[in-house]
Design a protein around this motif. Structure first.
Motif, PDB file in Angstrom:
ATOM      1  N   VAL A  24     -15.450   0.701  -2.816  1.00  0.00           N
ATOM      2  CA  VAL A  24     -14.152   0.459  -2.178  1.00  0.00           C
ATOM      3  C   VAL A  24     -13.021   0.894  -3.117  1.00  0.00           C
ATOM      4  N   VAL A  25     -13.118   0.510  -4.376  1.00  0.00           N
ATOM      5  CA  VAL A  25     -12.077   0.859  -5.352  1.00  0.00           C
ATOM      6  C   VAL A  25     -12.005   2.376  -5.525  1.00  0.00           C
ATOM      7  N   GLU A  26     -13.153   3.018  -5.615  1.00  0.00           N
ATOM      8  CA  GLU A  26     -13.177   4.478  -5.763  1.00  0.00           C
ATOM      9  C   GLU A  26     -12.587   5.166  -4.537  1.00  0.00           C
ATOM     10  N   ASP A  27     -12.907   4.659  -3.348  1.00  0.00           N
ATOM     11  CA  ASP A  27     -12.395   5.244  -2.117  1.00  0.00           C
ATOM     12  C   ASP A  27     -10.880   5.110  -2.030  1.00  0.00           C
ATOM     13  N   ILE A  28     -10.369   3.942  -2.326  1.00  0.00           N
ATOM     14  CA  ILE A  28      -8.910   3.728  -2.300  1.00  0.00           C
ATOM     15  C   ILE A  28      -8.229   4.643  -3.329  1.00  0.00           C
ATOM     16  N   HIS A  29      -8.809   4.722  -4.516  1.00  0.00           N
ATOM     17  CA  HIS A  29      -8.249   5.587  -5.567  1.00  0.00           C
ATOM     18  C   HIS A  29      -8.180   7.036  -5.077  1.00  0.00           C
ATOM     19  N   TYR A  30      -9.262   7.522  -4.492  1.00  0.00           N
ATOM     20  CA  TYR A  30      -9.292   8.894  -3.986  1.00  0.00           C
ATOM     21  C   TYR A  30      -8.241   9.103  -2.898  1.00  0.00           C
ATOM     22  N   ARG A  31      -8.165   8.154  -1.971  1.00  0.00           N
ATOM     23  CA  ARG A  31      -7.205   8.289  -0.869  1.00  0.00           C
ATOM     24  C   ARG A  31      -5.761   8.316  -1.374  1.00  0.00           C
ATOM     25  N   LEU A  32      -5.468   7.510  -2.386  1.00  0.00           N
ATOM     26  CA  LEU A  32      -4.100   7.479  -2.917  1.00  0.00           C
ATOM     27  C   LEU A  32      -3.789   8.720  -3.745  1.00  0.00           C
ATOM     28  N   LEU A  33      -4.816   9.341  -4.315  1.00  0.00           N
ATOM     29  CA  LEU A  33      -4.601  10.624  -4.991  1.00  0.00           C
ATOM     30  C   LEU A  33      -4.249  11.715  -3.987  1.00  0.00           C
ATOM     31  N   CYS A  34      -4.829  11.614  -2.796  1.00  0.00           N
ATOM     32  CA  CYS A  34      -4.606  12.622  -1.758  1.00  0.00           C
ATOM     33  C   CYS A  34      -3.245  12.469  -1.087  1.00  0.00           C
ATOM     34  N   GLN A  36       0.512  10.019  -1.186  1.00  0.00           N
ATOM     35  CA  GLN A  36       1.361   8.928  -1.661  1.00  0.00           C
ATOM     36  C   GLN A  36       2.386   8.511  -0.600  1.00  0.00           C
ATOM     37  N   ASP A  37       2.158   8.964   0.642  1.00  0.00           N
ATOM     38  CA  ASP A  37       3.028   8.573   1.745  1.00  0.00           C
ATOM     39  C   ASP A  37       3.035   7.047   1.857  1.00  0.00           C
ATOM     40  N   GLU A  38       4.204   6.455   1.913  1.00  0.00           N
ATOM     41  CA  GLU A  38       4.324   4.997   1.891  1.00  0.00           C
ATOM     42  C   GLU A  38       3.555   4.326   3.029  1.00  0.00           C
ATOM     43  N   HIS A  39       3.603   4.917   4.206  1.00  0.00           N
ATOM     44  CA  HIS A  39       2.865   4.341   5.331  1.00  0.00           C
ATOM     45  C   HIS A  39       1.359   4.357   5.055  1.00  0.00           C
ATOM     46  N   TYR A  40       0.858   5.429   4.489  1.00  0.00           N
ATOM     47  CA  TYR A  40      -0.568   5.544   4.179  1.00  0.00           C
ATOM     48  C   TYR A  40      -0.974   4.539   3.096  1.00  0.00           C
ATOM     49  N   LEU A  43      -1.395   1.207   4.634  1.00  0.00           N
ATOM     50  CA  LEU A  43      -2.679   1.073   5.327  1.00  0.00           C
ATOM     51  C   LEU A  43      -3.802   0.709   4.358  1.00  0.00           C
ATOM     52  N   GLN A  44      -3.769   1.292   3.169  1.00  0.00           N
ATOM     53  CA  GLN A  44      -4.784   0.986   2.166  1.00  0.00           C
ATOM     54  C   GLN A  44      -4.646  -0.460   1.693  1.00  0.00           C
ATOM     55  N   LEU A  45      -3.418  -0.915   1.544  1.00  0.00           N
ATOM     56  CA  LEU A  45      -3.166  -2.303   1.162  1.00  0.00           C
ATOM     57  C   LEU A  45      -3.706  -3.242   2.236  1.00  0.00           C
ATOM     58  N   ARG A  46      -3.430  -2.939   3.487  1.00  0.00           N
ATOM     59  CA  ARG A  46      -3.912  -3.785   4.579  1.00  0.00           C
ATOM     60  C   ARG A  46      -5.439  -3.816   4.611  1.00  0.00           C
ATOM     61  N   TYR A  47      -6.075  -2.689   4.311  1.00  0.00           N
ATOM     62  CA  TYR A  47      -7.534  -2.637   4.261  1.00  0.00           C
ATOM     63  C   TYR A  47      -8.069  -3.629   3.218  1.00  0.00           C
ATOM     64  N   LEU A  48      -7.481  -3.625   2.021  1.00  0.00           N
ATOM     65  CA  LEU A  48      -7.914  -4.561   0.976  1.00  0.00           C
ATOM     66  C   LEU A  48      -7.666  -6.012   1.397  1.00  0.00           C
ATOM     67  N   GLN A  49      -6.520  -6.264   1.988  1.00  0.00           N
ATOM     68  CA  GLN A  49      -6.206  -7.622   2.438  1.00  0.00           C
ATOM     69  C   GLN A  49      -7.201  -8.094   3.503  1.00  0.00           C
TER      70      GLN A  49
END
Length: 62
Positions: A24-34, A36-40, A43-49
């Motif tokens: 999960v941590v690796e996936d979120i890290h990869y997605r945020l590297l791809c 940095q749009d605030e809305h995106y 979404l990642q924050l909501r996924y963790l929550q």
């Protein structure tokens, strides 16, 4: 002074406080590297929550 945390800061805080699976941590890290749009990032924050709320993610023993 009470500073509002950004979504990225909230993600970092959750990752430091909870034992998320490494995948999960690796996936979120990869997605945020791809993107940095605030809305995106939100979404990642909501996924963790949701993982915390609906699965057995444990809090780290600090």
């Amino acid at each position: 002074m009470n500073k509002q945390l950004t979504a990225t800061e909230q993600i970092n805080q959750l990752i430091s406080e909870y034992n998320f699976p490494l995948s999960v941590v690796e996936d979120i890290h990869y997605r945020l590297l791809c993107s940095q749009d605030e809305h995106y990032v939100q979404l990642q924050l909501r996924y963790l929550q949701n993982l915390i709320k609906y699965t057995e993610v444990e809090r780290k023993g600090l």
